[in-house]
Design an enzyme around this catalytic site. Structure first.
Site, PDB file in Angstrom:
ATOM      1  N   CYS A 186       0.851  -1.199   0.000  1.00  0.00           N
ATOM      2  CA  CYS A 186       0.000   0.000   0.000  1.00  0.00           C
ATOM      3  C   CYS A 186       0.886   1.248   0.000  1.00  0.00           C
ATOM      4  CB  CYS A 186      -0.908   0.028   1.234  1.00  0.00           C
ATOM      5  SG  CYS A 186      -1.854  -1.470   1.505  1.00  0.00           S
ATOM      6  N   HIS A 190       0.964   5.099  -1.430  1.00  0.00           N
ATOM      7  CA  HIS A 190       0.382   5.968  -0.395  1.00  0.00           C
ATOM      8  C   HIS A 190       1.356   6.226   0.746  1.00  0.00           C
ATOM      9  CE1 HIS A 190      -3.491   5.791  -2.401  1.00  0.00           C
ATOM     10  NE2 HIS A 190      -3.371   4.481  -2.484  1.00  0.00           N
ATOM     11  N   ARG A 235     -12.966  -0.407  -1.998  1.00  0.00           N
ATOM     12  CA  ARG A 235     -11.735   0.367  -2.296  1.00  0.00           C
ATOM     13  C   ARG A 235     -10.491  -0.509  -2.108  1.00  0.00           C
ATOM     14  NH1 ARG A 235      -9.574   3.636  -5.584  1.00  0.00           N
ATOM     15  NH2 ARG A 235      -8.365   1.737  -5.720  1.00  0.00           N
ATOM     16  N   CYS A 239      -7.749  -1.760  -4.793  1.00  0.00           N
ATOM     17  CA  CYS A 239      -6.309  -1.497  -4.624  1.00  0.00           C
ATOM     18  C   CYS A 239      -5.512  -2.779  -4.840  1.00  0.00           C
ATOM     19  CB  CYS A 239      -6.013  -0.947  -3.228  1.00  0.00           C
ATOM     20  SG  CYS A 239      -6.341   0.828  -3.057  1.00  0.00           S
TER      21      CYS A 239
END
Lengths: 278, 208
Positions: A186, A190, A235, A239
């Site tokens: 992730c 991010h 979401r 991802c």
């Protein structure tokens, strides 16, 4: 009314597309398109124009409808504030539930209530976990309705219980866990401020503060590009698709752990949902 | 020999830069076995041939543990291990067709569970890198590669280094964010050659 909504959505998309092909330098184009998206959001960010509020209305009906072998509604379901109490419940989720002896996010908790209070076979609900053309999702409707009851409230992570602490630690580890054929975690997308994929801005969710608050405070959201109201479960699923991972299990503890981590980064952020996004 | 020394120096320089950053928040004390149990539960029904994507190799594990900022001993282990995986074309020619390379750089499809199996993957380079000036829709997760070959005087050695970087970026920079395209067989040898030409050919729009 529906026709007007569709026309408005189409108009907004045209604006977005037009901005995408401007001849200005890329950063300028990105800034302009971000501004246009903001304008578009402001334009439709009222309950009468955001199609996500159709989900809120359907969710309210579903919440009050008697279903399952017990032929009862979900109104006895305890989302953490007491049976049937919805105001502010979403702001404190995920949290530990003593009756289930588990930490649950809203979707896990709703499934638990369907199975234990309504004695509803959730097979069909799970098959429709994500809405699509001609297929509404009970889960997306219920989440929109319930999360909306926390509007104006602050995200208030529940971390006192040992199992909530475990979820937070696991969620943090998962956020930084690299895997699959792209070696992504992730944090790859991010983990830093001000980065983008193509022209799409990426929120830095690796640190607490405003960006994480605005991100988590705006889910569930109506996704214009998908014409559906989406939850954090969707979401994260999307991802992991882009990370070239296999599809994660819906309502699994790993996704809840990640949500615990993300909501802890977003502590204090104001909830305003369903929002509307690209 | 000299080349090896240069690479080692470059690697050390990168290591020093990496260690100059503020120390990341220490990984939490949760038992790795607990994390892996959650991972197992989250991916319990995985299609045939996909399980390896869920499990980590040693490099992914160490980079995750240290949040891409490994101590020097681990850094050197990754460098040695990943360097050993790089396979250069048999005839030594790393330059393909830059026009095909441009298509691969633009193409972001392939490898997702929503994609049809056996499709040809794209490199999706523009998702993260600036390259040709006229392409305004580029990402910023990676450094700008504008005029990459021109800046490096189109040298043959640099072209080989580009090929190796695309094949396995961690053979040059351990815990790089960039996918190991050749190592994972996500891109073919020919595709990596075409991308190398896209960056290194004097005719490529990247160098105009």
């Amino acid at each position: 009314m529906l026709g007007a909504r569709a026309a408005l959505s189409a108009l907004g998309l045209t604006v977005l597309l037009a901005v995408g092909v401007s001849g200005a330098p890329a950063q300028q184009a990105a800034d302009d398109s971000e501004k246009e998206i903001e304008r578009y959001r402001a334009m439709i960010n009222d309950p009468m124009a955001n199609p996500g509020y159709l989900n809120v209305d359907r969710g309210e009906v579903l919440w009050k409808t008697a279903r399952g072998a017990n032929n009862v509604s979900l109104e006895k379901c305890d989302l953490g504030m007491g049976p049937g109490k919805l105001e502010g419940a979403y702001a404190k989720l995920p949290r530990y539930f003593k009756d289930a002896d588990r930490v649950m996010d809203l979707e896990q908790r709703l499934l638990w209530c369907m199975e234990n209070i309504q004695k509803l076979d959730t097979k069909d609900v799970l098959a429709r976990r994500f809405g699509g053309p001609g297929r509404t999702s009970d889960m997306e409707d219920l989440v929109a309705f319930i999360a909306n009851k926390s509007n104006g409230m602050k995200i208030d992570p529940q971390l006192a219980h040992a199992k909530e602490q475990e979820m937070l630690a696991v969620g943090e580890a998962m956020f930084f866990r690299r895997s699959s054929i792209s070696d992504f975690s992730c944090a790859t997308c991010h983990g830093e401020d001000g980065k983008r994929i193509r022209l799409q801005g990426l929120p830095n969710l690796s640190k607490p503060g405003k960006v994480a608050q605005e991100t988590m405070g705006s889910w569930p959201t109506y996704r214009v590009s998908q014409s559906q109201s989406r939850t954090m479960q969707h979401r994260l699923w999307d991802c992991y698709r882009q990370m070239r991972m296999p599809a994660p299990e819906y309502a699994s503890d790993g996704l809840t752990a990640l949500t615990v981590y993300l909501t802890s980064q977003a502590a204090g952020g104001e909830i305003n949902v369903p929002s509307i996004k690209r | 020999m000299f080349r090896k020394l240069t690479l080692a120096c470059a690697a050390l320089a990168i290591a020093v830069v990496a260690h100059a950053q503020p120390a990341p928040k220490q990984a939490t004390a949760v038992d790795p076995a607990v994390i892996e149990a959650y991972i197992k539960g989250t991916w319990k029904k995985v299609p045939d041939g996909w399980q390896a994507r869920v499990e980590q190799d040693e490099t992914q594990r160490v980079c995750s543990q240290y949040r891409n900022n490994p101590p020097l001993t681990e850094f050197e282990k990754i460098l040695a291990r990943e360097k050993a995986t790089v396979v250069f074309p048999g005839d030594g020619n790393v330059m393909g067709d830059w026009k095909k390379g441009e298509k691969i750089a633009q193409d972001g499809r392939g490898g997702q569970f929503s994609d049809p199996p056996n499709m040809v993957n794209g490199g999706n380079c523009y998702a993260c890198h600036q390259m040709a000036k006229e392409e305004l829709s580029f990402g910023t997760l990676g450094p700008s590669l504008a005029e990459y070959g021109k800046i490096r005087k189109f040298s043959v050695e640099e072209a080989k280094s580009v090929y190796a970087k695309i094949f396995n970026p961690q053979s040059v920079q351990p815990c790089s964010n960039m996918p190991r395209f050749g190592f994972h067989r996500f891109l073919s040898e020919q595709q990596i050659k075409d991308l190398t030409a896209y960056l290194m050919s004097p005719d490529s729009p990247v160098n105009k």
